[in-house]
Structures are given as C-alpha cells and as structure tokens.
Design a protein around this motif. Structure first.
Motif, PDB file in Angstrom:
ATOM      1  N   MET A  44      34.928  48.396  36.382  1.00  0.00           N
ATOM      2  CA  MET A  44      35.795  49.129  35.472  1.00  0.00           C
ATOM      3  C   MET A  44      37.121  49.430  36.161  1.00  0.00           C
ATOM      4  SD  MET A  44      36.964  52.523  34.827  1.00  0.00           S
ATOM      5  CE  MET A  44      35.767  53.757  35.229  1.00  0.00           C
ATOM      6  N   ARG A  45      38.214  49.211  35.455  1.00  0.00           N
ATOM      7  CA  ARG A  45      39.532  49.519  35.985  1.00  0.00           C
ATOM      8  C   ARG A  45      40.322  50.276  34.920  1.00  0.00           C
ATOM      9  NH1 ARG A  45      37.007  47.776  39.613  1.00  0.00           N
ATOM     10  NH2 ARG A  45      37.564  46.175  41.126  1.00  0.00           N
ATOM     11  N   VAL A  46      41.038  51.297  35.340  1.00  0.00           N
ATOM     12  CA  VAL A  46      41.979  51.991  34.470  1.00  0.00           C
ATOM     13  C   VAL A  46      43.304  52.024  35.207  1.00  0.00           C
ATOM     14  CG1 VAL A  46      42.514  54.105  33.235  1.00  0.00           C
ATOM     15  CG2 VAL A  46      40.146  53.460  33.552  1.00  0.00           C
ATOM     16  N   TYR A  47      44.381  51.659  34.531  1.00  0.00           N
ATOM     17  CA  TYR A  47      45.675  51.737  35.184  1.00  0.00           C
ATOM     18  C   TYR A  47      46.658  52.461  34.277  1.00  0.00           C
ATOM     19  CZ  TYR A  47      46.874  47.627  32.359  1.00  0.00           C
ATOM     20  OH  TYR A  47      47.093  46.756  31.330  1.00  0.00           O
ATOM     21  N   HIS A  48      47.946  52.471  34.617  1.00  0.00           N
ATOM     22  CA  HIS A  48      48.954  53.335  33.988  1.00  0.00           C
ATOM     23  C   HIS A  48      48.592  54.795  34.237  1.00  0.00           C
ATOM     24  CE1 HIS A  48      50.625  49.859  32.204  1.00  0.00           C
ATOM     25  NE2 HIS A  48      49.871  49.798  31.134  1.00  0.00           N
ATOM     26  N   VAL A  49      48.344  55.170  35.480  1.00  0.00           N
ATOM     27  CA  VAL A  49      47.923  56.535  35.782  1.00  0.00           C
ATOM     28  C   VAL A  49      49.134  57.458  35.784  1.00  0.00           C
ATOM     29  CG1 VAL A  49      46.840  58.011  37.485  1.00  0.00           C
ATOM     30  CG2 VAL A  49      45.967  55.727  37.109  1.00  0.00           C
ATOM     31  N   SER A  50      49.135  58.433  34.879  1.00  0.00           N
ATOM     32  CA  SER A  50      50.221  59.409  34.777  1.00  0.00           C
ATOM     33  C   SER A  50      49.613  60.804  34.775  1.00  0.00           C
ATOM     34  CB  SER A  50      51.021  59.197  33.490  1.00  0.00           C
ATOM     35  OG  SER A  50      51.562  57.907  33.449  1.00  0.00           O
ATOM     36  N   PRO A  51      49.643  61.522  35.911  1.00  0.00           N
ATOM     37  CA  PRO A  51      48.909  62.784  35.990  1.00  0.00           C
ATOM     38  C   PRO A  51      49.666  63.998  35.470  1.00  0.00           C
ATOM     39  CG  PRO A  51      49.811  62.235  38.125  1.00  0.00           C
ATOM     40  CD  PRO A  51      50.177  61.103  37.199  1.00  0.00           C
ATOM     41  N   ALA A  52      48.893  64.939  34.951  1.00  0.00           N
ATOM     42  CA  ALA A  52      49.345  66.305  34.698  1.00  0.00           C
ATOM     43  C   ALA A  52      48.258  67.185  35.291  1.00  0.00           C
ATOM     44  CB  ALA A  52      49.493  66.559  33.206  1.00  0.00           C
ATOM     45  N   HIS A  53      48.511  68.463  35.483  1.00  0.00           N
ATOM     46  CA  HIS A  53      47.491  69.251  36.157  1.00  0.00           C
ATOM     47  C   HIS A  53      47.417  70.659  35.590  1.00  0.00           C
ATOM     48  CE1 HIS A  53      51.112  70.560  38.276  1.00  0.00           C
ATOM     49  NE2 HIS A  53      50.454  71.638  38.622  1.00  0.00           N
ATOM     50  N   ALA A  54      46.275  71.288  35.817  1.00  0.00           N
ATOM     51  CA  ALA A  54      46.076  72.676  35.407  1.00  0.00           C
ATOM     52  C   ALA A  54      45.092  73.326  36.366  1.00  0.00           C
ATOM     53  CB  ALA A  54      45.523  72.734  33.983  1.00  0.00           C
ATOM     54  N   MET A  55      45.428  74.502  36.855  1.00  0.00           N
ATOM     55  CA  MET A  55      44.552  75.205  37.789  1.00  0.00           C
ATOM     56  C   MET A  55      43.577  76.089  37.019  1.00  0.00           C
ATOM     57  SD  MET A  55      45.311  74.354  40.877  1.00  0.00           S
ATOM     58  CE  MET A  55      44.473  75.659  41.766  1.00  0.00           C
ATOM     59  N   ARG A  56      42.319  76.040  37.430  1.00  0.00           N
ATOM     60  CA  ARG A  56      41.311  76.916  36.837  1.00  0.00           C
ATOM     61  C   ARG A  56      40.424  77.433  37.960  1.00  0.00           C
ATOM     62  NH1 ARG A  56      38.016  74.307  32.151  1.00  0.00           N
ATOM     63  NH2 ARG A  56      37.223  76.432  32.145  1.00  0.00           N
ATOM     64  N   ARG A  57      40.430  78.729  38.151  1.00  0.00           N
ATOM     65  CA  ARG A  57      39.645  79.359  39.205  1.00  0.00           C
ATOM     66  C   ARG A  57      39.962  78.700  40.552  1.00  0.00           C
ATOM     67  NH1 ARG A  57      33.770  80.173  36.162  1.00  0.00           N
ATOM     68  NH2 ARG A  57      34.578  81.410  34.430  1.00  0.00           N
ATOM     69  N   ASN A  58      38.938  78.159  41.230  1.00  0.00           N
ATOM     70  CA  ASN A  58      39.155  77.600  42.558  1.00  0.00           C
ATOM     71  C   ASN A  58      39.084  76.080  42.581  1.00  0.00           C
ATOM     72  OD1 ASN A  58      39.418  80.140  43.775  1.00  0.00           O
ATOM     73  ND2 ASN A  58      37.200  80.381  43.831  1.00  0.00           N
ATOM     74  N   TYR A  59      39.235  75.446  41.431  1.00  0.00           N
ATOM     75  CA  TYR A  59      39.197  73.991  41.433  1.00  0.00           C
ATOM     76  C   TYR A  59      40.308  73.446  40.552  1.00  0.00           C
ATOM     77  CZ  TYR A  59      36.603  74.640  37.040  1.00  0.00           C
ATOM     78  OH  TYR A  59      36.210  75.018  35.785  1.00  0.00           O
ATOM     79  N   MET A  60      40.535  72.164  40.692  1.00  0.00           N
ATOM     80  CA  MET A  60      41.630  71.503  39.986  1.00  0.00           C
ATOM     81  C   MET A  60      41.079  70.543  38.944  1.00  0.00           C
ATOM     82  SD  MET A  60      45.025  71.117  40.087  1.00  0.00           S
ATOM     83  CE  MET A  60      45.586  71.394  41.756  1.00  0.00           C
ATOM     84  N   THR A  61      41.602  70.611  37.725  1.00  0.00           N
ATOM     85  CA  THR A  61      41.284  69.627  36.699  1.00  0.00           C
ATOM     86  C   THR A  61      42.564  68.865  36.389  1.00  0.00           C
ATOM     87  OG1 THR A  61      39.555  70.997  35.735  1.00  0.00           O
ATOM     88  CG2 THR A  61      40.459  69.254  34.358  1.00  0.00           C
ATOM     89  N   LEU A  62      42.506  67.539  36.478  1.00  0.00           N
ATOM     90  CA  LEU A  62      43.673  66.700  36.265  1.00  0.00           C
ATOM     91  C   LEU A  62      43.524  65.909  34.981  1.00  0.00           C
ATOM     92  CD1 LEU A  62      44.113  65.209  39.839  1.00  0.00           C
ATOM     93  CD2 LEU A  62      45.455  67.008  38.811  1.00  0.00           C
ATOM     94  N   SER A  63      44.618  65.771  34.247  1.00  0.00           N
ATOM     95  CA  SER A  63      44.613  64.972  33.025  1.00  0.00           C
ATOM     96  C   SER A  63      45.451  63.717  33.253  1.00  0.00           C
ATOM     97  CB  SER A  63      45.193  65.775  31.858  1.00  0.00           C
ATOM     98  OG  SER A  63      44.396  66.908  31.598  1.00  0.00           O
ATOM     99  N   TYR A  64      44.945  62.578  32.766  1.00  0.00           N
ATOM    100  CA  TYR A  64      45.614  61.302  32.962  1.00  0.00           C
ATOM    101  C   TYR A  64      45.735  60.558  31.649  1.00  0.00           C
ATOM    102  CZ  TYR A  64      44.805  61.924  37.907  1.00  0.00           C
ATOM    103  OH  TYR A  64      44.810  62.420  39.170  1.00  0.00           O
ATOM    104  N   THR A  65      46.691  59.653  31.613  1.00  0.00           N
ATOM    105  CA  THR A  65      46.720  58.654  30.555  1.00  0.00           C
ATOM    106  C   THR A  65      46.569  57.299  31.210  1.00  0.00           C
ATOM    107  OG1 THR A  65      49.135  58.453  30.666  1.00  0.00           O
ATOM    108  CG2 THR A  65      48.224  60.038  29.088  1.00  0.00           C
ATOM    109  N   GLY A  66      45.915  56.373  30.530  1.00  0.00           N
ATOM    110  CA  GLY A  66      45.716  55.055  31.117  1.00  0.00           C
ATOM    111  C   GLY A  66      45.151  54.076  30.114  1.00  0.00           C
TER     112      GLY A  66
END
Length: 216
Positions: free
Chosen positions: A1-23
């Motif tokens: 499996m491959r996903v490309y066109h990675v464009s990140p955005a981010h949001a902090m929640r408590r002590n961990y990071m959740t990242l949103s991507y498009t691809g």
C-alpha cells in the motif's frame, strides 16, 4: 500500500499528537487502526480516522483521494514528498540509488556524469546526481545504441544511475507507476522525463512512533 501527496495539519490533544493528511491511495486498502510507516523517516503510526468528500469511512481503496488522521508522530517530522505505507505489507523504504530510463528534451547543455538536477517524483522535489551513464538507447525500441556514453544530448534516451542528495522514496514504475515516473528540472524548466526501472533500497532503520505499543 502506498499513499502520496502528503500534506499535514496538526492538532494537540492532551499528551499526544493527532495529524491529519490528504493523499491519494496508490494500492491496496487503508483501514481504521492500521499500522502505517512514514518514509523516508521510518516513523510508525496508527490510522485513527478516514474521510473522503466530507464523509467518514472505515476503509478506502486504490485511486481514492482521501483525508486521514494518524496518531503517534510529531508533525514537525513530516514533509511534502513523504510516502505512507502499510507497516506490515511491503512497507516503502528510502532509496540509496535508482536506475532509470530517461529522455532528454530540448536542453542546450549535455547531461554527463556528475550532473545534479532536481528530480520531481510524485510530490518529492530532490536533487539527484547522475553517477553513471549506463547506456544510450533508441527512444522507440529501447535497443542499446552505445554502452557507457560520455554524455546524453537533446533528443537522446539512455539508462542512467542516480543517487539522491537527500532522503527520498521512489519505486519501480512496473510496481507503483505513480511513484516511478519523474521529471528532470534544471534552469527552472523541465529538461527531460524518466521512469524508474530498478531501485537500491537502504537498510531500514528502526521505526519510531507509537504504533504497536501497548495502550496504557
């Protein structure tokens, strides 16, 4: 499996990071809670949500342009041109070098050993050095015209070996077409195109991230 066109955005929640991507999904299927690798930095994460056309889904397949979020990595580690792949099924790897067949366009100079143009492959934009001109070939038939030529000129085609100057992920065109075709750029213009016919992959580094760790 491959996903490309990675464009990140981010949001902090408590002590961990959740990242949103498009691809764009190139092969196989992305599912919720799938462990994925981010290459060429060898980060491991877990898919938490998947969205397409503002609709939340449990899985998506090849050809889909999607948004998805992953948990377990820092957004500062992710850059345009990185590739996301299934951590447990032929994960993508950084390449040490690759062999390609190229065609030179209307370029006023000659391409010789040591030439280092920019290679645009999927969303990667990396300078790569021509370390070897293996052969000059016929553009129509692919038949070898000359072994180890000194240079390639406008209108000529050849088999060459390139080495990226920075970490880069490409694949053989026969395996993953979207990750195996590229443009050659110099002097702010396209001077040629090529396809990857073989790759030499670097030995993978230990993955970083939280995928696979037990929940607390």
């Amino acid at each position: 499996m491959r996903v490309y066109h990675v464009s990140p955005a981010h949001a902090m929640r408590r002590n961990y990071m959740t990242l949103s991507y498009t691809g764009r999904v190139e092969t196989v299927i992305i599912k919720l809670d799938m462990a994925v690798n981010i290459t060429p930095v060898y980060l491991t994460a877990v898919v938490k949500t998947i969205e397409m056309h503002h609709e939340t889904l449990d899985e998506v397949g090849p050809g889909d342009n999607v948004g998805f979020s992953i948990k377990g990595v820092d957004y500062r580690d992710i850059q345009r041109g990185f590739v996301c792949s299934d951590a447990n099924n032929d994960p993508a790897q950084e390449v040490a070098s690759f062999i390609a067949q190229i065609v030179v366009f209307n370029y006023p100079n000659q391409i010789c050993q040591g030439f280092t143009p920019v290679i645009d492959c999927h969303t990667a934009h990396v300078a790569c050095q021509f370390v070897e001109l293996i052969s000059k070939v016929c553009r129509r038939t692919g038949k070898v015209i000359e072994d180890t030529p000194k240079c390639l000129k406008a209108g000529e085609s050849g088999i060459v070996k390139l080495v990226p100057t920075k970490p880069m992920c490409v694949e053989k065109f026969s395996d993953y077409p979207a990750l195996g075709r590229f443009a050659i750029r110099d002097m702010a213009q396209n001077i040629g195109v090529g396809i990857v016919i073989d790759v030499e992959k670097r030995a993978p580094l230990p993955s970083r991230g939280t995928a696979g760790k037990s929940k607390r």
